[in-house]
Design a protein around this motif. Structure first.
Motif, PDB file in Angstrom:
ATOM      1  N   UNK A  77       0.945  -1.044   0.043  1.00  0.00           N
ATOM      2  CA  UNK A  77      -0.147  -0.023   0.122  1.00  0.00           C
ATOM      3  C   UNK A  77       0.854   1.187   0.124  1.00  0.00           C
ATOM      4  N   UNK A  78       0.748   1.944  -0.961  1.00  0.00           N
ATOM      5  CA  UNK A  78       1.744   3.174  -1.314  1.00  0.00           C
ATOM      6  C   UNK A  78       1.798   3.923   0.390  1.00  0.00           C
ATOM      7  N   UNK A  79       2.919   4.272   0.591  1.00  0.00           N
ATOM      8  CA  UNK A  79       3.316   5.307   1.743  1.00  0.00           C
ATOM      9  C   UNK A  79       4.145   6.345   1.140  1.00  0.00           C
ATOM     10  N   UNK A  80       3.655   7.603   1.243  1.00  0.00           N
ATOM     11  CA  UNK A  80       4.505   8.581   0.743  1.00  0.00           C
ATOM     12  C   UNK A  80       5.803   8.912   1.348  1.00  0.00           C
ATOM     13  N   UNK A  81       6.079   8.674   2.532  1.00  0.00           N
ATOM     14  CA  UNK A  81       7.234   8.821   3.255  1.00  0.00           C
ATOM     15  C   UNK A  81       8.318   7.684   2.705  1.00  0.00           C
ATOM     16  N   UNK A  82       7.720   6.329   2.620  1.00  0.00           N
ATOM     17  CA  UNK A  82       8.697   5.196   2.159  1.00  0.00           C
ATOM     18  C   UNK A  82       9.156   5.981   0.418  1.00  0.00           C
ATOM     19  N   UNK A  83       8.290   6.251  -0.426  1.00  0.00           N
ATOM     20  CA  UNK A  83       8.426   6.391  -1.614  1.00  0.00           C
ATOM     21  C   UNK A  83       9.345   7.616  -1.884  1.00  0.00           C
ATOM     22  N   UNK A  84       9.233   8.603  -0.856  1.00  0.00           N
ATOM     23  CA  UNK A  84      10.303   9.672  -0.804  1.00  0.00           C
ATOM     24  C   UNK A  84      11.715   9.347  -0.411  1.00  0.00           C
ATOM     25  N   UNK A  85      11.698   8.271   0.229  1.00  0.00           N
ATOM     26  CA  UNK A  85      13.175   7.802   0.608  1.00  0.00           C
ATOM     27  C   UNK A  85      13.719   6.886  -0.571  1.00  0.00           C
ATOM     28  N   UNK A  86      12.877   6.246  -1.119  1.00  0.00           N
ATOM     29  CA  UNK A  86      13.296   5.624  -2.042  1.00  0.00           C
ATOM     30  C   UNK A  86      13.601   6.471  -3.495  1.00  0.00           C
ATOM     31  N   UNK A  87      13.104   7.656  -3.476  1.00  0.00           N
ATOM     32  CA  UNK A  87      13.352   8.630  -4.633  1.00  0.00           C
ATOM     33  C   UNK A  87      14.567   9.260  -4.499  1.00  0.00           C
ATOM     34  N   UNK A  88      15.087   9.438  -3.047  1.00  0.00           N
ATOM     35  CA  UNK A  88      16.215   9.854  -2.647  1.00  0.00           C
ATOM     36  C   UNK A  88      17.391   9.191  -2.927  1.00  0.00           C
ATOM     37  N   UNK A  89      17.221   7.667  -2.518  1.00  0.00           N
ATOM     38  CA  UNK A  89      18.300   6.703  -2.746  1.00  0.00           C
ATOM     39  C   UNK A  89      18.476   6.340  -4.348  1.00  0.00           C
ATOM     40  N   UNK A  90      17.389   6.130  -4.884  1.00  0.00           N
ATOM     41  CA  UNK A  90      17.546   5.611  -6.099  1.00  0.00           C
ATOM     42  C   UNK A  90      17.466   6.546  -7.251  1.00  0.00           C
ATOM     43  N   UNK A  91      17.328   7.707  -6.903  1.00  0.00           N
ATOM     44  CA  UNK A  91      17.406   8.842  -8.073  1.00  0.00           C
ATOM     45  C   UNK A  91      16.339   8.682  -8.901  1.00  0.00           C
TER      46      UNK A  91
END
Length: 98
Positions: A77-91
């Motif tokens: 289930x999408x979690x905006x905080x986790x998605x933000x962390x993944x964006x930062x790490x994976x670019x």
């Protein structure tokens, strides 16, 4: 003998039973929104481009490896905080994708 007891019939006493019957007969399927195909594909491509395992990505964002696996399989289930962390790490851009 005993004392006489007075009983009073309440208005609408059967209403709750009727309402519960309606709820029980409800056919609408309700479910949580899951991660879309674009998001899970972007996570996997970003991770593979950086040559990282799911466990390494999870460790970098302080989450369990199971979380990354669920996102990549589309079960999370999408979690905006986790998605933000993944964006930062994976670019990669993840929020706003379907």
């Amino acid at each position: 003998m005993g004392m006489q007891v007075q009983t009073v019939k309440k208005q609408g006493a059967g209403y709750n039973a009727q309402r519960m019957g309606k709820l029980e007969n409800e056919t609408e399927e309700l479910s949580h929104a899951k991660v879309g195909g674009g998001v899970k594909k972007a996570i996997m491509q970003g991770r593979l481009a950086k040559k990282m395992t799911q466990a390494q990505v999870a460790q970098m964002i302080n989450e369990k490896p199971q979380i990354i696996q669920e996102y990549e399989s589309g079960k999370a289930i999408p979690n905006q905080q986790i998605l933000a962390k993944l964006e930062r790490i994976l670019g990669v851009k993840l929020r706003g994708l379907k």
